[in-house]
Write a protein that holds these residues in place. Sequence first.
Motif, short mmCIF file in Angstrom:
data_model
loop_
_atom_site.label_atom_id
_atom_site.label_comp_id
_atom_site.label_asym_id
_atom_site.label_seq_id
_atom_site.Cartn_x
_atom_site.Cartn_y
_atom_site.Cartn_z
N ARG A 1 48.35 22.86 -9.83
CA ARG A 1 49.70 23.33 -9.52
C ARG A 1 49.68 24.83 -9.18
O ARG A 1 50.34 25.27 -8.24
N GLY B 1 47.91 25.35 -5.84
CA GLY B 1 48.78 24.84 -4.77
C GLY B 1 49.95 25.76 -4.49
O GLY B 1 50.38 25.90 -3.34
N GLY C 1 50.70 27.21 -0.93
CA GLY C 1 52.01 26.88 -0.37
C GLY C 1 52.80 28.13 0.00
O GLY C 1 53.46 28.17 1.04
#
Length: 62
Positions: A40, A43, A47
Amino acid sequence: MAYKTLVPEARAGLDKFKMESATEVGVNLKQGYNGDLTAREAGSIGGNMVKKMVEAYEQGLK
């Protein structure tokens, strides 16, 4: 993360961009090994980078 840059001279700029993105999303990213990050966290860094690149591209179209 090992990645191949198309322009080797751009690596320092990409690394700086990655560190800035990590700071913005509140992830403690350090130089070197970061295998202790969760998927997470990693990412969210990627992102955020993509989001900023898309925004910059869209601004260039105007």
